[in-house]
Motif scaffolding. Structure first.
Motif, PDB file in Angstrom:
ATOM      1  N   TYR A   1      -5.315 -10.328 -13.702  1.00  0.00           N
ATOM      2  CA  TYR A   1      -5.732  -9.233 -14.803  1.00  0.00           C
ATOM      3  C   TYR A   1      -6.253  -7.348 -14.289  1.00  0.00           C
ATOM      4  N   ASP A   2      -6.521  -7.317 -13.348  1.00  0.00           N
ATOM      5  CA  ASP A   2      -6.292  -6.447 -12.684  1.00  0.00           C
ATOM      6  C   ASP A   2      -4.984  -5.779 -12.449  1.00  0.00           C
ATOM      7  N   PRO A   3      -4.542  -4.625 -12.870  1.00  0.00           N
ATOM      8  CA  PRO A   3      -2.864  -4.032 -12.834  1.00  0.00           C
ATOM      9  C   PRO A   3      -2.919  -3.827 -11.435  1.00  0.00           C
ATOM     10  N   ILE A   4      -1.499  -4.544 -11.485  1.00  0.00           N
ATOM     11  CA  ILE A   4      -1.141  -4.183  -9.709  1.00  0.00           C
ATOM     12  C   ILE A   4      -0.988  -2.776  -9.179  1.00  0.00           C
ATOM     13  N   LEU A   5      -1.007  -1.446 -10.003  1.00  0.00           N
ATOM     14  CA  LEU A   5      -1.002  -0.632  -9.048  1.00  0.00           C
ATOM     15  C   LEU A   5      -1.747  -0.231  -8.409  1.00  0.00           C
ATOM     16  N   ALA A   6      -3.174  -1.181  -8.885  1.00  0.00           N
ATOM     17  CA  ALA A   6      -4.260  -0.684  -9.406  1.00  0.00           C
ATOM     18  C   ALA A   6      -5.212  -1.097  -7.691  1.00  0.00           C
ATOM     19  N   LEU A   7      -4.329  -2.283  -7.608  1.00  0.00           N
ATOM     20  CA  LEU A   7      -4.665  -3.062  -6.313  1.00  0.00           C
ATOM     21  C   LEU A   7      -3.758  -3.205  -4.918  1.00  0.00           C
ATOM     22  N   ASP A   8      -2.639  -3.078  -5.060  1.00  0.00           N
ATOM     23  CA  ASP A   8      -1.397  -3.344  -3.839  1.00  0.00           C
ATOM     24  C   ASP A   8      -1.774  -1.852  -3.477  1.00  0.00           C
ATOM     25  N   GLY A   9      -1.651  -2.435  -1.787  1.00  0.00           N
ATOM     26  CA  GLY A   9      -1.847  -0.855  -1.052  1.00  0.00           C
ATOM     27  C   GLY A   9      -1.389  -1.332   0.059  1.00  0.00           C
ATOM     28  N   GLY A  10      -0.205  -1.713  -0.199  1.00  0.00           N
ATOM     29  CA  GLY A  10       1.575  -2.133   1.243  1.00  0.00           C
ATOM     30  C   GLY A  10       1.379  -3.217   1.996  1.00  0.00           C
ATOM     31  N   ALA A  11       2.114  -3.607   2.649  1.00  0.00           N
ATOM     32  CA  ALA A  11       2.134  -4.275   3.390  1.00  0.00           C
ATOM     33  C   ALA A  11       0.872  -4.454   4.616  1.00  0.00           C
ATOM     34  N   ASP A  12       0.440  -3.012   4.818  1.00  0.00           N
ATOM     35  CA  ASP A  12      -0.980  -3.676   5.322  1.00  0.00           C
ATOM     36  C   ASP A  12      -2.780  -2.941   4.738  1.00  0.00           C
ATOM     37  N   GLY A  13      -1.982  -2.823   3.119  1.00  0.00           N
ATOM     38  CA  GLY A  13      -3.320  -1.900   2.962  1.00  0.00           C
ATOM     39  C   GLY A  13      -3.656  -0.982   3.041  1.00  0.00           C
ATOM     40  N   LEU A  14      -3.097  -0.104   3.818  1.00  0.00           N
ATOM     41  CA  LEU A  14      -3.152   1.638   3.825  1.00  0.00           C
ATOM     42  C   LEU A  14      -2.931   2.555   3.415  1.00  0.00           C
ATOM     43  N   ALA A  15      -1.232   1.905   2.465  1.00  0.00           N
ATOM     44  CA  ALA A  15      -0.685   3.042   2.804  1.00  0.00           C
ATOM     45  C   ALA A  15      -1.024   4.145   1.365  1.00  0.00           C
ATOM     46  N   ALA A  16      -2.026   3.874   0.751  1.00  0.00           N
ATOM     47  CA  ALA A  16      -2.431   5.065  -0.192  1.00  0.00           C
ATOM     48  C   ALA A  16      -3.393   6.029   0.749  1.00  0.00           C
ATOM     49  N   TYR A  17      -4.052   5.382   1.765  1.00  0.00           N
ATOM     50  CA  TYR A  17      -5.161   6.267   2.770  1.00  0.00           C
ATOM     51  C   TYR A  17      -3.752   7.600   3.345  1.00  0.00           C
ATOM     52  N   ARG A  18      -2.338   6.961   3.506  1.00  0.00           N
ATOM     53  CA  ARG A  18      -1.409   8.002   4.213  1.00  0.00           C
ATOM     54  C   ARG A  18      -1.455   8.711   3.250  1.00  0.00           C
ATOM     55  N   ALA A  19      -1.000   8.820   2.139  1.00  0.00           N
ATOM     56  CA  ALA A  19      -0.727   9.855   1.373  1.00  0.00           C
ATOM     57  C   ALA A  19      -1.586  10.707   1.119  1.00  0.00           C
ATOM     58  N   ILE A  20      -3.320  10.070   0.517  1.00  0.00           N
ATOM     59  CA  ILE A  20      -3.851  10.946   0.261  1.00  0.00           C
ATOM     60  C   ILE A  20      -4.655  11.625   1.506  1.00  0.00           C
ATOM     61  N   VAL A  21      -4.709  10.760   2.449  1.00  0.00           N
ATOM     62  CA  VAL A  21      -5.523  12.386   3.711  1.00  0.00           C
ATOM     63  C   VAL A  21      -4.763  13.365   3.588  1.00  0.00           C
ATOM     64  N   PRO A  22      -3.402  13.602   4.279  1.00  0.00           N
ATOM     65  CA  PRO A  22      -2.871  14.784   4.317  1.00  0.00           C
ATOM     66  C   PRO A  22      -2.809  15.443   2.848  1.00  0.00           C
ATOM     67  N   GLN A  23      -2.229  15.189   2.155  1.00  0.00           N
ATOM     68  CA  GLN A  23      -2.755  16.179   0.775  1.00  0.00           C
ATOM     69  C   GLN A  23      -3.596  16.425   0.853  1.00  0.00           C
ATOM     70  N   ALA A  24      -5.078  15.504   1.013  1.00  0.00           N
ATOM     71  CA  ALA A  24      -6.651  16.346   0.696  1.00  0.00           C
ATOM     72  C   ALA A  24      -7.374  16.952   1.825  1.00  0.00           C
ATOM     73  N   PHE A  25      -6.343  17.325   2.348  1.00  0.00           N
ATOM     74  CA  PHE A  25      -6.899  17.991   3.348  1.00  0.00           C
ATOM     75  C   PHE A  25      -6.239  19.246   3.366  1.00  0.00           C
ATOM     76  N   GLU A  26      -5.111  19.617   2.569  1.00  0.00           N
ATOM     77  CA  GLU A  26      -4.698  20.860   2.101  1.00  0.00           C
ATOM     78  C   GLU A  26      -5.342  21.382   0.631  1.00  0.00           C
ATOM     79  N   ARG A  27      -5.444  20.760  -0.070  1.00  0.00           N
ATOM     80  CA  ARG A  27      -6.528  21.000  -0.811  1.00  0.00           C
ATOM     81  C   ARG A  27      -7.692  20.684  -1.444  1.00  0.00           C
ATOM     82  N   LEU A  28      -8.822  20.719   0.557  1.00  0.00           N
ATOM     83  CA  LEU A  28     -10.197  21.148   0.431  1.00  0.00           C
ATOM     84  C   LEU A  28     -10.604  22.584   0.998  1.00  0.00           C
ATOM     85  N   GLU A  29     -11.907  23.243  -0.326  1.00  0.00           N
ATOM     86  CA  GLU A  29     -11.851  24.144   0.424  1.00  0.00           C
ATOM     87  C   GLU A  29     -12.595  24.192   1.764  1.00  0.00           C
TER      88      GLU A  29
END
Length: 285
Positions: free
Chosen positions: A206-234
């Motif tokens: 019942y939960d959308p797969i896009l909201a669950l699937d973190g890739g083979a090791d579960g860390l794919a989203a973090y690898r995308a978010i962390v560098p992009q967030a660093f650039e956009r933070l004060e």
């Protein structure tokens, strides 16, 4: 006709016999929703008569619950941080554990007023709408790749009267989002792909797969978010990420690799009520 008390007891019995751990709560919520009753009325007037239409509606919803559909999806809402949020098949069902993320940002808010906050993968908008409701001077950006999810987030923001302080952006992670922000938060998909089928039916079906699937090791989203967030933070801004079991060390190391420091007066690791690390926070120098 049957009484509302009899109908509720029968619903509770059927759910309990099927092994539903929250049978009493689920039965009450379904009966309340389908009959349009408050909890107070349910307690005070168990002898109320229920006609066949009402009985059929309750039984239909109990059948859905017996098929593992979460109550929140049956009644169309979930309580989160003391407020009701609309949920649909297009968004993750907000979890109580995610309230830990709210508590972390509220602690940050004690250090600085007028926060600018971005919520990556906003889904229902439960995180960002709650933060804006709690912080009357904060401004927010709700980001999601799904237009349908953003529609739900807009609905919830309007219900909480925070839509005038919230921008909605349809994009992947933070692509095209300029910032800068004081705080960036996310509860990203972090389940290993191979583990999704082993999740409870309430989640896997019942939960959308896009909201669950973190890739083979579960860390794919973090690898995308962390560098992009660093650039956009004060400078001195904070990145707060919800993590799954056994992921905190790896996410903390990823933040360090991309220039984040431990978060000073704010706990770098924040634990949920079960004693598990639920939020990892880094601070931009």
């Amino acid at each position: 006709m049957v009484t509302v008390g009899e109908l509720q007891r029968d619903a509770r019995r059927r759910l309990a016999e099927a092994g539903v751990e929250t049978a009493a709560l689920d039965a009450r919520l379904i009966v309340q929703h389908e009959l349009g009753l408050t909890h107070e009325t349910l307690i005070a007037e168990p002898g109320l008569q229920v006609d066949q239409t009402g009985r059929d509606a309750v039984n239909a919803s109990i059948a859905r619950r017996l098929d593992h559909e979460p109550v929140s999806r049956i009644i169309g809402e979930r309580e989160f941080f003391g407020r009701a949020f609309a949920v649909t098949r297009d968004v993750l069902d907000p979890r109580p554990d995610t309230e830990t993320l709210i508590e972390q940002v509220l602690e940050i808010a004690r250090l600085k007023d007028h926060l600018r906050i971005a919520d990556i993968g906003t889904g229902s908008g439960a995180i960002i709408a709650t933060l804006l409701a709690e912080l009357g001077t904060a401004l927010g950006t709700a980001v999601d790749v799904s237009g349908a999810a953003l529609d739900v987030a807009r609905l919830n923001a309007t219900a909480l009267a925070v839509e005038d302080r919230l921008e909605f952006v349809q994009t992947s992670w933070l692509e095209g989002v300029r910032g800068p922000y004081d705080v960036i938060v996310s509860n990203p998909p972090y389940i290993e792909t191979s583990m999704i089928k082993s999740l409870s039916p309430e989640v896997a079906r019942y939960d959308p797969i896009l909201a669950l699937d973190g890739g083979a090791d579960g860390l794919a989203a973090y690898r995308a978010i962390v560098p992009q967030a660093f650039e956009r933070l004060e400078p001195s801004g904070f990145l707060c990420l919800e993590v799954g079991a056994r992921q905190a060390t790896m996410v903390h190391e990823l933040m360090t690799e991309h220039g984040f420091l431990d978060s000073g007066p704010i706990p770098t690791l924040r634990y949920d009520l079960a004693g598990h690390v639920r939020v990892v926070t880094g601070q931009k120098p």
